[in-house]
Design a protein around this motif. Structure first.
Motif, PDB file in Angstrom:
ATOM      1  N   ASP A 179      64.881  60.799  90.775  1.00 43.96           N
ATOM      2  CA  ASP A 179      63.984  60.330  89.715  1.00 43.96           C
ATOM      3  C   ASP A 179      63.667  61.462  88.731  1.00 43.96           C
ATOM      4  O   ASP A 179      63.937  62.625  88.988  1.00 43.96           O
ATOM      5  N   ASP A 180      63.116  61.062  87.610  1.00 42.44           N
ATOM      6  CA  ASP A 180      62.594  61.974  86.600  1.00 42.44           C
ATOM      7  C   ASP A 180      61.523  61.198  85.829  1.00 42.44           C
ATOM      8  O   ASP A 180      61.161  60.085  86.222  1.00 42.44           O
ATOM      9  N   GLU A 181      61.011  61.769  84.757  1.00 45.50           N
ATOM     10  CA  GLU A 181      59.941  61.101  84.008  1.00 45.50           C
ATOM     11  C   GLU A 181      60.372  59.733  83.474  1.00 45.50           C
ATOM     12  O   GLU A 181      59.575  58.793  83.453  1.00 45.50           O
ATOM     13  N   THR A 182      61.617  59.615  83.030  1.00 46.25           N
ATOM     14  CA  THR A 182      62.122  58.344  82.505  1.00 46.25           C
ATOM     15  C   THR A 182      62.125  57.279  83.602  1.00 46.25           C
ATOM     16  O   THR A 182      61.739  56.130  83.362  1.00 46.25           O
TER      17      THR A 182
ATOM     18  N   GLY B 235      59.215  60.368  94.567  1.00 44.72           N
ATOM     19  CA  GLY B 235      58.395  61.560  94.425  1.00 44.72           C
ATOM     20  C   GLY B 235      57.970  62.216  95.722  1.00 44.72           C
ATOM     21  O   GLY B 235      57.087  63.074  95.711  1.00 44.72           O
TER      22      GLY B 235
ATOM     23  N   VAL C 196      60.248  57.225  86.394  1.00 43.82           N
ATOM     24  CA  VAL C 196      58.862  56.893  86.743  1.00 43.82           C
ATOM     25  C   VAL C 196      58.270  55.941  85.702  1.00 43.82           C
ATOM     26  O   VAL C 196      57.610  54.957  86.042  1.00 43.82           O
ATOM     27  N   GLN C 197      58.548  56.211  84.422  1.00 44.35           N
ATOM     28  CA  GLN C 197      58.048  55.338  83.353  1.00 44.35           C
ATOM     29  C   GLN C 197      58.649  53.939  83.479  1.00 44.35           C
ATOM     30  O   GLN C 197      57.951  52.934  83.331  1.00 44.35           O
TER      31      GLN C 197
END
Length: 140
Positions: free
Chosen positions: A105-108, A125, A110-111
């Motif tokens: 995962d990354d910020e994209t 996470g 998670v969003q």
């Protein structure tokens, strides 16, 4: 927010599992996760775009090829760009639970999880099933 104990128990209570990211390379975490399911006598299907079998188990090419996606929890061990497409497919297929291993995962991502109502279905996470899975199975 990372997966809750309840989410992890629900994930591991599934009758079937799939692993995206397993390969012929035994040093890769995807293959280690696949082997973990096999060692715990779980019905598991590797998902790989090119391989026909991994660890002696017949593989499918895509999540859409799983025999029973609505009763299959999916472990994801891929880079974030691939993970995003998997989440999109999983939403359409009605996959009940996904556990994103560290690095998937990354910020994209998670969003996307938050924007698409998947927060109750996706564990991310935190530690992977290799770290927490045994204790969770014992608690079921």
């Amino acid at each position: 927010m990372p997966g809750t104990a309840e989410q992890k128990k629900a994930f591991l209570s599934s009758p079937k599992f799939a692993v995206v990211g397993a390969s012929k390379d035994e040093t890769k975490f995807g293959t280690k996760v696949l082997k973990w399911y096999l060692e715990h006598d779980k019905e598991v299907t590797p998902v790989h775009p090119k391989e026909n079998e991994i660890q002696g188990v017949t593989a499918v090419r895509a999540l859409a090829d799983l025999p029973d996606p609505t009763n299959t929890s999916v472990s994801v061990i891929t880079g974030p760009k691939i993970t995003l497409g998997l989440l999109e497919q999983a939403k359409v297929l009605g996959i009940p639970a996904l556990w994103l291993q560290p690095g998937a995962d990354d910020e994209t991502i998670v969003q996307y999880i938050q924007d698409n109502g998947l927060a109750d279905k996706v564990i991310y996470g935190g530690p992977c099933v290799l770290v927490e899975g045994g204790a969770i199975l014992e608690s079921l």
